[in-house]
Design a protein around this motif. Sequence first.
Motif, mmCIF file in Angstrom:
data_model
loop_
_atom_site.group_PDB
_atom_site.id
_atom_site.type_symbol
_atom_site.label_atom_id
_atom_site.label_comp_id
_atom_site.label_asym_id
_atom_site.label_seq_id
_atom_site.Cartn_x
_atom_site.Cartn_y
_atom_site.Cartn_z
ATOM 1 N N LEU A 204 -81.443 72.927 68.388
ATOM 2 C CA LEU A 204 -82.651 72.586 69.141
ATOM 3 C C LEU A 204 -82.320 71.964 70.490
ATOM 4 O O LEU A 204 -83.091 72.075 71.446
ATOM 5 C CB LEU A 204 -83.538 71.643 68.318
ATOM 6 C CG LEU A 204 -84.109 72.237 67.027
ATOM 7 C CD1 LEU A 204 -84.814 71.172 66.200
ATOM 8 C CD2 LEU A 204 -85.082 73.375 67.346
ATOM 9 N N LEU B 4 -85.246 71.540 73.379
ATOM 10 C CA LEU B 4 -86.270 71.080 72.432
ATOM 11 C C LEU B 4 -85.941 69.659 71.973
ATOM 12 O O LEU B 4 -86.809 68.918 71.537
ATOM 13 C CB LEU B 4 -86.368 72.043 71.238
ATOM 14 C CG LEU B 4 -86.987 73.398 71.588
ATOM 15 C CD1 LEU B 4 -86.810 74.392 70.452
ATOM 16 C CD2 LEU B 4 -88.468 73.246 71.921
ATOM 17 N N ILE B 5 -84.661 69.295 72.075
ATOM 18 C CA ILE B 5 -84.248 67.904 71.916
ATOM 19 C C ILE B 5 -83.455 67.557 73.172
ATOM 20 O O ILE B 5 -82.611 68.337 73.606
ATOM 21 C CB ILE B 5 -83.336 67.729 70.678
ATOM 22 C CG1 ILE B 5 -84.135 67.977 69.399
ATOM 23 C CG2 ILE B 5 -82.700 66.343 70.655
ATOM 24 C CD1 ILE B 5 -83.289 67.941 68.147
ATOM 25 N N ASP C 267 -88.763 69.827 82.402
ATOM 26 C CA ASP C 267 -89.345 70.456 81.219
ATOM 27 C C ASP C 267 -89.947 71.829 81.525
ATOM 28 O O ASP C 267 -89.812 72.768 80.751
ATOM 29 C CB ASP C 267 -90.421 69.519 80.657
ATOM 30 C CG ASP C 267 -90.827 69.931 79.269
ATOM 31 O OD1 ASP C 267 -89.972 69.841 78.372
ATOM 32 O OD2 ASP C 267 -91.982 70.371 79.095
ATOM 33 N N CYS C 268 -90.584 71.923 82.685
ATOM 34 C CA CYS C 268 -91.208 73.187 83.093
ATOM 35 C C CYS C 268 -90.186 74.312 83.163
ATOM 36 O O CYS C 268 -90.393 75.414 82.665
ATOM 37 C CB CYS C 268 -91.817 73.028 84.474
ATOM 38 S SG CYS C 268 -93.562 72.747 84.416
ATOM 39 N N THR D 151 -88.853 75.222 79.741
ATOM 40 C CA THR D 151 -89.871 75.999 79.033
ATOM 41 C C THR D 151 -89.816 77.451 79.495
ATOM 42 O O THR D 151 -89.883 78.387 78.696
ATOM 43 C CB THR D 151 -91.270 75.418 79.316
ATOM 44 O OG1 THR D 151 -91.254 74.040 78.973
ATOM 45 C CG2 THR D 151 -92.333 76.122 78.505
ATOM 46 N N ASP D 152 -89.644 77.605 80.785
ATOM 47 C CA ASP D 152 -89.587 78.938 81.358
ATOM 48 C C ASP D 152 -88.368 79.713 80.837
ATOM 49 O O ASP D 152 -88.472 80.908 80.523
ATOM 50 C CB ASP D 152 -89.529 78.810 82.886
ATOM 51 C CG ASP D 152 -90.019 80.079 83.542
ATOM 52 O OD1 ASP D 152 -91.130 80.522 83.167
ATOM 53 O OD2 ASP D 152 -89.295 80.639 84.386
ATOM 54 N N ARG E 238 -86.831 79.207 77.959
ATOM 55 C CA ARG E 238 -87.115 79.539 76.546
ATOM 56 C C ARG E 238 -88.038 80.751 76.466
ATOM 57 O O ARG E 238 -87.855 81.651 75.653
ATOM 58 C CB ARG E 238 -87.778 78.355 75.828
ATOM 59 C CG ARG E 238 -86.847 77.223 75.478
ATOM 60 C CD ARG E 238 -87.410 76.375 74.336
ATOM 61 N NE ARG E 238 -88.711 75.784 74.637
ATOM 62 C CZ ARG E 238 -88.868 74.614 75.244
ATOM 63 N NH1 ARG E 238 -87.818 73.912 75.626
ATOM 64 N NH2 ARG E 238 -90.076 74.144 75.478
ATOM 65 N N LYS E 239 -89.034 80.760 77.338
ATOM 66 C CA LYS E 239 -90.025 81.830 77.307
ATOM 67 C C LYS E 239 -89.387 83.184 77.603
ATOM 68 O O LYS E 239 -89.691 84.192 76.958
ATOM 69 C CB LYS E 239 -91.126 81.515 78.332
ATOM 70 C CG LYS E 239 -92.222 82.540 78.408
ATOM 71 C CD LYS E 239 -93.460 81.991 79.090
ATOM 72 C CE LYS E 239 -93.250 81.821 80.578
ATOM 73 N NZ LYS E 239 -94.414 81.177 81.214
#
Lengths: 225, 406
Positions: A50, A55-56, A75-76, A79-80, A82-83
């Motif tokens: 993670l 995620l961690i 974080d943005c 997230t991108d 990961r997406k």
Amino acid sequence: MILQGENIVKQYHHKGGLINALDHVSFSVNKGDFVTVTGPSGSGKSTLLLALFGLIRLTSGNIIFDGKRIDNINDCHLTDIRKKSVGYILQSFALIPYLTTIQNVMIPLALEKIPGKEQFKRAGEILDYIGLSDRMEHLPRELSAGQQQRVAIARSIIHNPQIIMADEPTGNLDPTLSLEILEFMKKINQENKITIIMVTHSPIAAEYGTMKLHLNDGKIVTTGF
Amino acid sequence: MTISKLVLIELWKRKSQLITGLLAITLGIAVIVAIQSVSVVSEQNVARNLDNLGANILVLPQGASIDNYYTSDIDAPTLPMDYVERILTSTIAGVDNMSPKLTRRVKVGGQSVVLTGILPKSEIASKPLWQSSGLLGAELKTACAPNQSTTKSHGFEDEKLKRKAFDTLNTKDCIAGSQVAKLLHLTAGRSVDIMGKDFKVVKILPETGTVDDDRIFANLRDVQQLLGIENQVSAIEIMGCCNAISEGLLGKLRNILPDTRVTTIGQIVSTQIETNQLMKRVTLVMLIIIFFVGGISIGNYIWANVNERKREIGILRMMGAERSTIYMMFILKALVLGVAGGILGYLLGTLAGVILGPYLAGIIVKPVYIYLLWSILLSVAISLAGSLFPTYLAAKFDPHTNLQED
Ligand SMILES: Nc1ncnc2c1ncn2[C@@H]1O[C@H](COP(=O)(O)OP(=O)(O)OP(=O)(O)O)[C@@H](O)[C@H]1O
Ligand SMILES: [Mg+2]
């Protein structure tokens, strides 16, 4: 090299004191590797999985993905990544209970705002590929455990990620189904050239790895090929 | 698949939860809409009815209200018919015209109609008392030059609608209001059975939009006989001379008419305005209560929903959903709930007003369409206000702790 960890440390502050879930972990993964991560319960396998894509958040250490550091980005951004580039498969399937098979599989595309028609086409193809085209309108609870995990796999690969993170994907399945899923992951790894990092307890599953990490007490004790 | 679609699917698959979440807001809005629809009509009705009364003073039995007068319940109080003559024989000047009435809600042909007994002009004029007291005399008319302040409109004055005095109304004849005529399929020349007696319909009145539409008019004597309350009337409508009113006509009338309520239309209107203002204040208080109760109840529902879906939020975040996407998901849900609550509340409230209006306030309530817009806006505002905080917390969830929760 697609993914590299350098001196990764993750500490949890708990009532009982400080827990070193990851204790100076370093490793590197090449594109197309099938990495298996083993180790006793509580050794930090899930934490590592993670932590790799944010995620961690780490206590210290570097993570380099595709030539760029990703441990210190916001974080943005994470997230991108990961997406677009990562697919996740969890022991508990992690399907959304009120969505049908095909809807669940389309979520990564929905997050990327890909047009509906294209979503249908790709989801249809993938469900064909994993042999679930006759279960498209079923809800997760109307599927067997093995079928649910196959839906989760379909979902993890639909957006053509560079890397798949799997945390005990066969943990809830019987040996026959486990083999089926493992063969599937091997196929994805070989045919689609998707890098896989798979945490597992099972020695049989661990044999699928082209690279093996063994964790104990938050430390890497062996790296095998 | 889109995230909005996901929100709608989730809403749809959990309909029963949705209903409980919406209950407070829907009921609250329904109550406000019902109160508002009824009071707006009652306000219009009173103004319209009074404008068309053709009188500016009402003599009512003690304890009767203007509402009693219009709803004409079976047990509505009455006053003695002798009072008409008492006014005529008195030395009080300034009474220009007078019309005693007896009204009762009765069943005709299975329908509830208001039966009103009146004295036609011919009968009043034929009374020697009228002539001798000189009330119809020319010199009085000039003394009573129209005064703007007492004849002013309440907003619904319409010459066409203005009640005209009936010149003649023979015994066993009746005149039907347009609504009654429609209900009972009456036409001029036909006869109708009223409480066991045959009456001939001599005329159908044009539609006026006032209580007159629901009435059957018959000769006062006949009505008194039918109802078994002879020599009693529900009210005496008086056209008083304006100067006389300002010189204390009301007080003089009160002196000679014990146990009555003598009021001017102006007073009735201002009482009605006060009542409406009170209703407005009550509505405002309700609005504030509903805002809090509805907001808390929606907030509570969203919070429960967020908790129930912690894992799902974790999964979505894992797959690359941004915080803002999670935020948007719940805001969209609150928005849909708000719109649904507004529409349901409006429908329920309007239905309640339309069904209960005639029973509770004796008036016909029509849907007020603009309230739909207000209901939706109000409901959406409440819903959003209530959901903001739980939604904010949902977006802040740490994805991994929620993933581990099994
Ligand atoms: N949120 C947390 N707070 C405190 N300690 C935690 C938290 N999550 C994990 N830990 C601790 O970190 C250590 C590593 O946990 P992790 O879940 O990574 O183990 P694991 O190797 O995946 O075990 P298993 O094989 O049982 O899944 C454990 O000692 C655990 O108790
Ligand atoms: Mg684990």
